[in-house]
Scaffold this motif. Structure first.
Motif, mmCIF file in Angstrom:
data_model
loop_
_atom_site.group_PDB
_atom_site.id
_atom_site.type_symbol
_atom_site.label_atom_id
_atom_site.label_comp_id
_atom_site.label_asym_id
_atom_site.label_seq_id
_atom_site.Cartn_x
_atom_site.Cartn_y
_atom_site.Cartn_z
ATOM 1 N N PHE A 123 37.169 -23.027 -54.818
ATOM 2 C CA PHE A 123 36.684 -22.150 -53.316
ATOM 3 C C PHE A 123 38.193 -22.084 -53.032
ATOM 4 C CE2 PHE A 123 32.491 -21.013 -54.533
ATOM 5 C CZ PHE A 123 31.878 -21.594 -55.455
ATOM 6 N N GLN A 166 38.983 -21.931 -47.714
ATOM 7 C CA GLN A 166 37.867 -21.854 -46.483
ATOM 8 C C GLN A 166 39.062 -21.364 -45.638
ATOM 9 O OE1 GLN A 166 35.336 -24.612 -45.457
ATOM 10 N NE2 GLN A 166 34.155 -22.683 -43.664
ATOM 11 N N LYS A 186 36.450 -18.571 -40.724
ATOM 12 C CA LYS A 186 35.738 -17.729 -42.230
ATOM 13 C C LYS A 186 34.713 -19.069 -42.500
ATOM 14 C CE LYS A 186 38.880 -14.439 -42.145
ATOM 15 N NZ LYS A 186 39.985 -13.261 -42.861
ATOM 16 N N GLU A 187 34.056 -18.444 -43.390
ATOM 17 C CA GLU A 187 33.019 -19.168 -44.675
ATOM 18 C C GLU A 187 33.975 -19.374 -45.660
ATOM 19 O OE1 GLU A 187 28.815 -16.984 -43.058
ATOM 20 O OE2 GLU A 187 30.022 -17.130 -44.634
ATOM 21 N N ARG A 188 33.839 -20.144 -46.388
ATOM 22 C CA ARG A 188 34.022 -20.866 -47.474
ATOM 23 C C ARG A 188 33.981 -19.535 -48.576
ATOM 24 N NH1 ARG A 188 34.016 -27.177 -49.672
ATOM 25 N NH2 ARG A 188 34.452 -27.245 -47.244
ATOM 26 N N GLU A 189 34.759 -19.383 -49.599
ATOM 27 C CA GLU A 189 34.811 -18.037 -49.968
ATOM 28 C C GLU A 189 35.127 -18.658 -51.661
ATOM 29 O OE1 GLU A 189 36.568 -14.647 -49.436
ATOM 30 O OE2 GLU A 189 38.859 -15.536 -49.654
ATOM 31 N N PHE A 190 34.340 -18.296 -52.884
ATOM 32 C CA PHE A 190 34.958 -18.144 -53.580
ATOM 33 C C PHE A 190 36.458 -17.631 -54.336
ATOM 34 C CE2 PHE A 190 34.524 -17.729 -58.310
ATOM 35 C CZ PHE A 190 34.779 -16.538 -59.351
ATOM 36 N N ALA A 193 37.714 -13.745 -57.839
ATOM 37 C CA ALA A 193 37.912 -12.354 -56.799
ATOM 38 C C ALA A 193 38.581 -11.844 -56.957
ATOM 39 C CB ALA A 193 37.698 -13.825 -55.277
ATOM 40 N N SER A 208 40.197 -10.201 -54.863
ATOM 41 C CA SER A 208 41.097 -10.170 -54.298
ATOM 42 C C SER A 208 42.315 -11.583 -54.287
ATOM 43 C CB SER A 208 41.154 -11.493 -52.532
ATOM 44 O OG SER A 208 40.736 -12.885 -53.026
ATOM 45 N N ARG A 224 29.477 -17.938 -58.804
ATOM 46 C CA ARG A 224 30.041 -17.530 -57.968
ATOM 47 C C ARG A 224 29.683 -18.031 -56.249
ATOM 48 N NH1 ARG A 224 33.619 -11.926 -57.660
ATOM 49 N NH2 ARG A 224 34.154 -11.839 -59.391
ATOM 50 N N ARG A 225 29.340 -18.708 -56.196
ATOM 51 C CA ARG A 225 28.274 -19.534 -54.531
ATOM 52 C C ARG A 225 28.306 -21.119 -55.146
ATOM 53 N NH1 ARG A 225 25.938 -15.566 -57.278
ATOM 54 N NH2 ARG A 225 25.254 -13.593 -55.245
#
Length: 125
Positions: free
Chosen positions: A36, A38, A42-46, A60, A62, A107-108
């Motif tokens: 993940f 961050q 911004k929020e932490r993202e997968f 992801a 991206s 992904r969570r």
């Protein structure tokens, strides 16, 4: 389980880095290993995940096609090869581990029980 992420640094856009995440305390062969990130504010993202024997990977959108997640179970280590880096990839990258809880959780953040301390990746334009 303790996770130690390393390999971050400063790189120019278009460059590459390889992150490592070494696990200790117990073998993580049966665990999914995720990455993940961050960015500031911004929020932490997968980013990516890989199954215990490495037969399944997910990315992801991206980073798909640019990042490759792999693992060496003999070394209890996972890797994230990052190519064609972009400034928007700048973030603190965290590795995580946990037993499989179902595809919904892959992904969570809640899908992982153990987290490393993070390693900074900075991509300059």
């Amino acid at each position: 389980v303790q996770l130690q992420a390393s390999g971050g640094g400063l790189v120019q856009a278009g460059g590459s880095l390889r992150l490592s995440c070494a696990a200790s305390g117990r073998t993580v062969t049966a665990y999914y290993m995720g990455w993940f990130r961050q960015a500031p504010g911004k929020e932490r993202e997968f980013v990516a995940t890989i199954s215990g024997i490495g037969g399944y990977t997910d990315y992801a959108d991206s980073v798909k096609g640019r990042f490759t997640n792999s693992r060496d179970n003999a070394k209890n280590t996972v890797y994230l090869q990052m190519n064609s880096l972009k400034p928007e990839d700048t973030a603190v990258y965290y590795c995580a581990a946990g037993p499989y809880k179902g595809s919904f959780y892959g992904r969570r953040i809640s899908g992982y029980d153990y987290w490393g301390q993070g390693t900074q990746v900075t991509v300059s334009s």
